[in-house]
Scaffold this motif. Structure first.
Motif, mmCIF file in Angstrom:
data_model
loop_
_atom_site.group_PDB
_atom_site.id
_atom_site.type_symbol
_atom_site.label_atom_id
_atom_site.label_comp_id
_atom_site.label_asym_id
_atom_site.label_seq_id
_atom_site.Cartn_x
_atom_site.Cartn_y
_atom_site.Cartn_z
ATOM 1 N N UNK A 168 0.839 -1.189 0.000
ATOM 2 C CA UNK A 168 0.000 0.000 0.000
ATOM 3 C C UNK A 168 0.876 1.242 0.000
ATOM 4 N N UNK A 169 0.291 2.327 -0.452
ATOM 5 C CA UNK A 169 0.959 3.617 -0.454
ATOM 6 C C UNK A 169 -0.079 4.701 -0.253
ATOM 7 N N UNK A 218 -5.885 3.742 7.091
ATOM 8 C CA UNK A 218 -5.863 2.691 6.081
ATOM 9 C C UNK A 218 -4.621 1.793 6.165
ATOM 10 N N UNK A 219 -3.406 2.326 6.371
ATOM 11 C CA UNK A 219 -2.263 1.414 6.498
ATOM 12 C C UNK A 219 -2.436 0.403 7.645
ATOM 13 N N UNK A 220 -2.958 0.846 8.767
ATOM 14 C CA UNK A 220 -3.197 -0.060 9.900
ATOM 15 C C UNK A 220 -4.281 -1.075 9.568
ATOM 16 N N UNK A 221 -5.306 -0.650 8.835
ATOM 17 C CA UNK A 221 -6.377 -1.570 8.438
ATOM 18 C C UNK A 221 -5.838 -2.647 7.497
ATOM 19 N N UNK A 222 -4.936 -2.289 6.597
ATOM 20 C CA UNK A 222 -4.331 -3.266 5.691
ATOM 21 C C UNK A 222 -3.556 -4.322 6.476
ATOM 22 N N UNK A 223 -2.742 -3.892 7.409
ATOM 23 C CA UNK A 223 -1.938 -4.835 8.200
ATOM 24 C C UNK A 223 -2.829 -5.718 9.070
#
Length: 123
Positions: free
Chosen positions: A17-18, A99-104
């Motif tokens: 992700x970015x 969103x980065x935390x949700x991806x992980x």
């Protein structure tokens, strides 16, 4: 950011992700989407946090997950409980995070065999 696990035996794994993209099983998306272990829903019409409405969560409730991870973009924000009433009524938990935390978190829960949906906003 690239994530380390690159395969998940027929399941939808977030592989990177970015700021303006999310990669699922090495396929890059540049718009908001819903990710379940068995399927990616590319047609989620919500563009950003401010455009979220009750209908967005009714659609998610119809998919009957155990848990929803709402990736709120670059910043961690909280959604108004009125918008998630359909999820609450169905006994579906909602967790808000950037969103980065949700991806992980999605990858961890998916690997544990949980019925989770990541509702990921890019902005």
């Amino acid at each position: 950011m690239k994530l380390h696990l690159t395969q998940a035996a027929g399941q939808q794994l977030i592989t990177g992700y970015g700021a303006d993209w999310i990669e699922v099983n090495r396929i890059r998306f540049s718009h908001s989407l819903l990710v379940q272990p068995a399927q990616v829903h590319e047609d989620w019409q919500t563009r950003d946090f401010n455009s979220l409405g009750a209908a967005d969560f009714e659609r998610i409730a119809a998919l009957k997950p155990e848990l929803v991870l709402l990736g709120t973009g670059a910043q961690h924000r909280f959604i108004h409980p009125k918008l998630t009433q359909s999820l609450t009524a169905a006994g579906i938990s909602v967790e808000c995070m950037a969103t980065p935390a949700a991806c992980r978190t999605y990858n961890i829960l998916m690997a544990e065999g949980r019925d989770v949906i990541a509702a990921l906003l890019l902005s």
